[in-house]
Design an enzyme around this catalytic site. Sequence first.
Site, PDB file in Angstrom:
ATOM      1  N   GLN A   1      25.455  66.709 -14.035  1.00  0.00           N
ATOM      2  CA  GLN A   1      26.261  67.283 -12.832  1.00  0.00           C
ATOM      3  C   GLN A   1      25.746  68.202 -12.489  1.00  0.00           C
ATOM      4  OE1 GLN A   1      29.403  65.975 -14.469  1.00  0.00           O
ATOM      5  NE2 GLN A   1      29.879  66.149 -12.202  1.00  0.00           N
TER       6      GLN A   1
ATOM      7  N   LYS B   1      24.307  67.014  -9.240  1.00  0.00           N
ATOM      8  CA  LYS B   1      25.244  66.433  -8.507  1.00  0.00           C
ATOM      9  C   LYS B   1      26.125  67.651  -7.942  1.00  0.00           C
ATOM     10  CE  LYS B   1      27.447  63.514 -10.788  1.00  0.00           C
ATOM     11  NZ  LYS B   1      28.701  62.821 -11.814  1.00  0.00           N
TER      12      LYS B   1
ATOM     13  N   LYS C   1      29.955  69.700 -19.058  1.00  0.00           N
ATOM     14  CA  LYS C   1      30.805  68.693 -19.583  1.00  0.00           C
ATOM     15  C   LYS C   1      31.310  68.467 -20.566  1.00  0.00           C
ATOM     16  CE  LYS C   1      31.134  64.179 -18.081  1.00  0.00           C
ATOM     17  NZ  LYS C   1      30.727  63.473 -16.414  1.00  0.00           N
TER      18      LYS C   1
ATOM     19  N   ASP D   1      36.912  61.601 -17.300  1.00  0.00           N
ATOM     20  CA  ASP D   1      35.907  61.158 -17.499  1.00  0.00           C
ATOM     21  C   ASP D   1      36.414  60.096 -18.476  1.00  0.00           C
ATOM     22  OD1 ASP D   1      32.677  61.262 -16.724  1.00  0.00           O
ATOM     23  OD2 ASP D   1      32.811  60.404 -18.904  1.00  0.00           O
TER      24      ASP D   1
ATOM     25  N   THR E   1      36.519  59.080  -6.789  1.00  0.00           N
ATOM     26  CA  THR E   1      34.818  58.523  -7.209  1.00  0.00           C
ATOM     27  C   THR E   1      34.939  57.268  -6.773  1.00  0.00           C
ATOM     28  OG1 THR E   1      35.402  60.173  -9.308  1.00  0.00           O
ATOM     29  CG2 THR E   1      33.302  58.165  -9.148  1.00  0.00           C
TER      30      THR E   1
END
Length: 453
Positions: free
Chosen positions: A111, A114, A126, A166, A209
């Site tokens: 992450q 990203k 996360k 998620d 996404t």
Amino acid sequence: MSDYVKSLMAEVRAKNPAQPEFHQAVEEVAESLAVVLDRHPEYRSAKILERIIEPERVISFRVAWVDDQGEVNINRGYRIEMNSAIGPYKGGLRFHPSVNLGILKFLAFEQVFKNSLTTLPMGGGKGGSDFDPKGKSDLKIMRFCQAFMNELFRHIGPDTDVPAGDIGVGGREIGYLFGQYKKLRNEFTGVLTGKGLNWGGSLIRPEATGYGAVYFAAEMLNTRGKTLEGKTCLVSGSGNVAQYTVEKINQLGGKVVTLSDSNGYIYDDEGISREKLTFVMDLKNVRRGRIKEYTDKFKNAVYTPLDPKQDFNPLWNHKAHCAFPSATQNEINAKDAQNLLNNGIFVVSEGANMPTTIEGVKLFLDSKILYGPGKAANAGGVAVSGLEMAQNSMRLPWTREEVDTRLRMIMKEIHTTCVQTAERFGTPDNYVNGANIGGFLKVADAMIDQGVV
Ligand code: NDP
Ligand code: 2IT
């Protein structure tokens, strides 16, 4: 592997035993960065990579809750606050029985790079729990989410750490989590993203996404003068990312022939049309059923259960042009990667996080197909989360067109960063190096600016 990467990995393994997914994620990035660290001794001496692999903070907590039958349940909750050099910690929450510290650390690590690639000011984090939402009543889900937030709330905040969804965490769960946060803090703030549209959410966040992974594939194809029109695509998973990947491929004239869940996959040679996708969305999001039920409704499609004894996934063994892995980590092993190549696949755009094993990635890179790694290809989700945060701060919502245009621009920019960075560091067309190095540089420079903290 260079001596530097070898000794770094030996230390990572020794210090973080039993975290194979974390080792895998670090190894892939470290291999890409070897050339950068050679050219920039200042990153070596400031121990930037060594600092990035050590989470700034790891929170692990007990989640005790009473279910609708009066039974006491205990789960484990986590939040990994990995890196805040360029913005508040940002990243999803995963609720799945497989969740453990190593899996969340790999996700938090990915992450960081990203989020840096998105061009928006977001650090990396996360979290999640080993709680299994599958088959549970709304009441059970609400009680669990409230108990989870009873601890998480003290660690997060709109300028500190902003979780989102998620695997196993969608609009319903974000609603219960947000409600409990608001009650505990007595504050209505943008502390979570993926919120409902009438209470601070952003248009296009649910789609982002999947749409982003398809926009990224379209950008890659464009470098070879091609489009998605008429291309046959394999998609795995049937959740949030998979569904909107199918929607966008259809809109751009492609045809999707597969979808899956952890029990098996369906193959529909006629293609999963808009009408069929509407059925899947109702099946998965409202009735919360299994993908097998697709074949009860559409008799031409074939369902194949997954055989755990088989060392490959037959979903990846069909003739097609493009593959969009959109389920989970390591769902494409070396055999699957070879099957994809043998079947003529020339685009892989990863909607899932780290869906391809290291051996599989090597095969894709050696074959010179267009391979878009997750931290670039699936960054659209967190990018629109960043846009949701911006709208929350302004207290002004943007239109669907405005958000979608920004998403498309961001995916284009990520693509350009990958291509230019790969070229600059001597490995043209290698999107893995492009994404890892491109994501790293911004975080590394911010860490140098901010001193040793
Ligand atoms: P969902 O929970 O909506 O869907 C997950 C899908 O993947 C389901 O079909 C699920 O099947 C399948 N799946 C989950 N775990 C496994 C497993 N161990 N083996 C096989 N299939 C599995 O999650 P998302 O669609 O949100 O997430 C999918 C992937 O995309 C994940 O890797 C996630 O990290 C990544 N991602 C998600 C983003 C987002 O915004 N949501 C952003 C960027 C990446 P089953 O029902 O059987 O569990
Ligand atoms: O892996 C991911 O990028 C996500 N699950 C989305 C994170 C976010 O904060 O929107």
